[in-house]
Scaffold this active site. Structure first.
Site, PDB file in Angstrom:
ATOM      1  CD  GLU A   1      39.503  29.660  42.142  1.00  0.00           C
ATOM      2  OE1 GLU A   1      38.821  30.083  41.641  1.00  0.00           O
ATOM      3  OE2 GLU A   1      39.832  30.027  43.318  1.00  0.00           O
TER       4      GLU A   1
ATOM      5  CD  GLU B   1      34.464  25.612  38.514  1.00  0.00           C
ATOM      6  OE1 GLU B   1      34.934  26.166  37.481  1.00  0.00           O
ATOM      7  OE2 GLU B   1      34.617  26.593  39.476  1.00  0.00           O
TER       8      GLU B   1
ATOM      9  CG  ASP C   1      41.403  32.615  37.569  1.00  0.00           C
ATOM     10  OD1 ASP C   1      41.195  31.467  38.177  1.00  0.00           O
ATOM     11  OD2 ASP C   1      41.431  32.720  36.550  1.00  0.00           O
TER      12      ASP C   1
END
Length: 498
Positions: free
Chosen positions: A297, A327, A481
């Site tokens: 992750e 990201e 998450d």
């Protein structure tokens, strides 16, 4: 009430028929319907009719999300864990006697002024970010002010702990969590989570989560959407001090799946430390048994050299990664990939551009080529409006359910609910898009009666589903998450031999 149910059923059937006769037509029709129906009222009820498009998608998800044939039994998660202190970002900065001004990004925060400038910078973009605060004493003063701020709340924090919590909500799973677990965090963890004694420490690591709402304004800066800015002075997580403990515990725990996070925390510790620890991390990851898939992750980073090293050395030795639009863009900028000249996304990220970058990752650092020695075969990309699950053919199954389940949890959890309430969400994803930003490309649409659009590029398949975006999100921390955890729960690893 029965008229409402019949109307929704007829609409869904009609859209399915239209999709097969003219794939472009449902997008145009539904755009019109979704704009007009919220204002309509049915004759047998004074209750406003829920938006047709959102309701059709939410209903279709229920059918699409099916349990994989082979399910995980034991999952090991590490290695970043902490206690999150969640506060109003603008409120806390005002309590610190800071005034609004121009925004500016900082790779590392050294002062309250740096914090203010970086917060304003990202608030103006509506983007999530996480930064290391170098001065321990100043950080402790800020943390004390945050804890005492009216309405401040404490939560389980850290990607590993949050993923572990989400996974542990499934009673059939046994979850191992390895990370710096202090007394407060240990008290808040789910009872099903196993924490190795070596991971326990006397004090907790605290992270400050500065949230802002959509449309919130501070001086000249106005947030286009709800999000958060995270800061910490976290040496244990910053050094990934429990990584070796984590890998050593796998021998006894014997997991079916390993989830790794926390690499981003090392960035703020300086090049000398992260260079050495990254080498050690690569060795540790390589020690995991080949037949056990590893999911990595990712999280917010600013050092291109560091991200490029992760791209070159870590991503090829894991099987799966999870990341968001910030990201993904930073990854292609760091590695010189497609669309690296793009400074930032302009609104909703273009699907074609995202598809190009995902394919490039597989071709350069994954196993798009069956002869490649790289292990990467799965990428779960999430942005506010839609999610894409990209996989190399022959390695993963149940992709439709996996990507839909991630989108569903994004819709419900952001609103603080267990299920999707179509009156509290809105569709922002494009209903038509291209498979690539450049030629050759395929024109694609979203069918609301089966809202996972699939396309292939070479040996890689892409599964896209829209997100029903919460209109008034209650909490954005940990959403990525939860999305990754839910996607993994419904994924099936079908190719264990290498």
């Amino acid at each position: 009430m029965w008229r409402k149910a019949v109307l929704v059923a007829l609409l869904a059937l009609g859209m399915g028929y239209l999709y097969h006769t003219d794939p472009e037509l449902p997008a145009r029709v539904l755009n019109c319907i979704s704009q007009s129906l919220p204002q309509m009222e049915l004759s047998d009820s004074s209750e406003p009719r829920p938006p047709a498009l959102e309701e059709a998608i939410a209903h279709a998800w229920q059918t699409l999300i099916t349990t994989p044939a082979k399910r995980w039994g034991r999952v090991a998660v590490g290695v970043n864990a902490c206690v999150d202190v969640v506060v109003s970002g603008v409120g806390l900065l005002q309590a610190l006697a800071l005034d609004p001004g121009p925004g500016r990004d900082h790779e590392v925060l050294h002062s309250k002024e740096d914090l203010k400038e970086a917060f304003i910078h990202y608030m103006g973009k509506g983007a999530a970010a996480e930064r290391f605060f170098s001065d321990k004493e100043v950080f402790q003063r800020i943390a004390r002010a945050a804890a005492e701020y009216p309405g401040a709340q404490l939560y389980v924090g850290g990607n590993a702990a949050l993923i572990g919590q989400k996974l542990a909500s499934n009673p059939q799973l046994v979850v191992l969590l390895c990370g710096p677990v202090g007394p407060k965090l240990h008290e808040m963890l789910d009872e099903q989570i196993v924490v190795p004694p070596e991971s326990l420490q006397e004090t907790d690591e605290f992270h400050l989560i500065l949230e802002y709402k959509s449309g919130e304004q501070w001086g000249p800066s106005k947030a286009p959407q709800a999000n958060r800015f995270i800061l910490s002075h976290d040496v244990s997580n910053g050094e990934m001090s429990t990584l070796e403990t984590f890998v050593a515990s796998l021998e006894e725990f014997q997991p079916d799946l390993v989830v790794l996070s926390g690499l981003h925390m090392m960035e703020g510790m300086g090049r000398d430390l992260w260079e050495e620890r990254l080498k050690e991390a690569v060795v540790a990851i390589s020690d995991v048994r080949n037949e056990v898939p590893i999911h990595l992750e990712l999280a917010s980073m600013t050092d291109r050299d560091y991200m490029n090293r992760i791209l070159q050395e870590v991503i090829p030795i894991v099987n799966s990664i999870g990341l968001n639009e910030q990201e993904l863009l930073f990854l292609t900028q760091s590695g010189g990939g497609p669309h690296a000249d793009l400074a930032s996304w302009d609104g909703i990220p273009d699907v074609g551009r995202v598809s190009d970058i995902l394919l490039w990752i597989f071709e350069q650092h994954g196993r798009a080529d069956p002869e490649s020695e790289a292990d990467l075969t799965r990428i779960h990309f999430h942005t506010l409006a839609y999610h894409i699950l990209a996989t190399v053919e022959g390695h993963w199954g149940n992709q439709e359910a996996a990507v839909a389940s991630g989108a569903r949890v994004a819709s419900s959890q952001a609103c603080g609910l267990q299920t999707v309430d179509v009156n509290k969400v809105i569709l922002k994803a494009p209903l038509s898009f291209n498979s690539s930003f450049s030629e050759p490309r395929e024109s694609l649409t979203v069918d609301p009666t089966r809202p996972v659009t699939v396309w292939r590029r070479g040996n890689v398949s892409f599964h896209l589903t829209p997100v029903l975006v919460c209109k008034q999100p209650l909490r954005t921390v940990g959403l990525g998450d939860a999305i990754s955890a839910e996607g993994l729960l419904f994924s099936e690893f079908t190719h264990p031999s290498f």
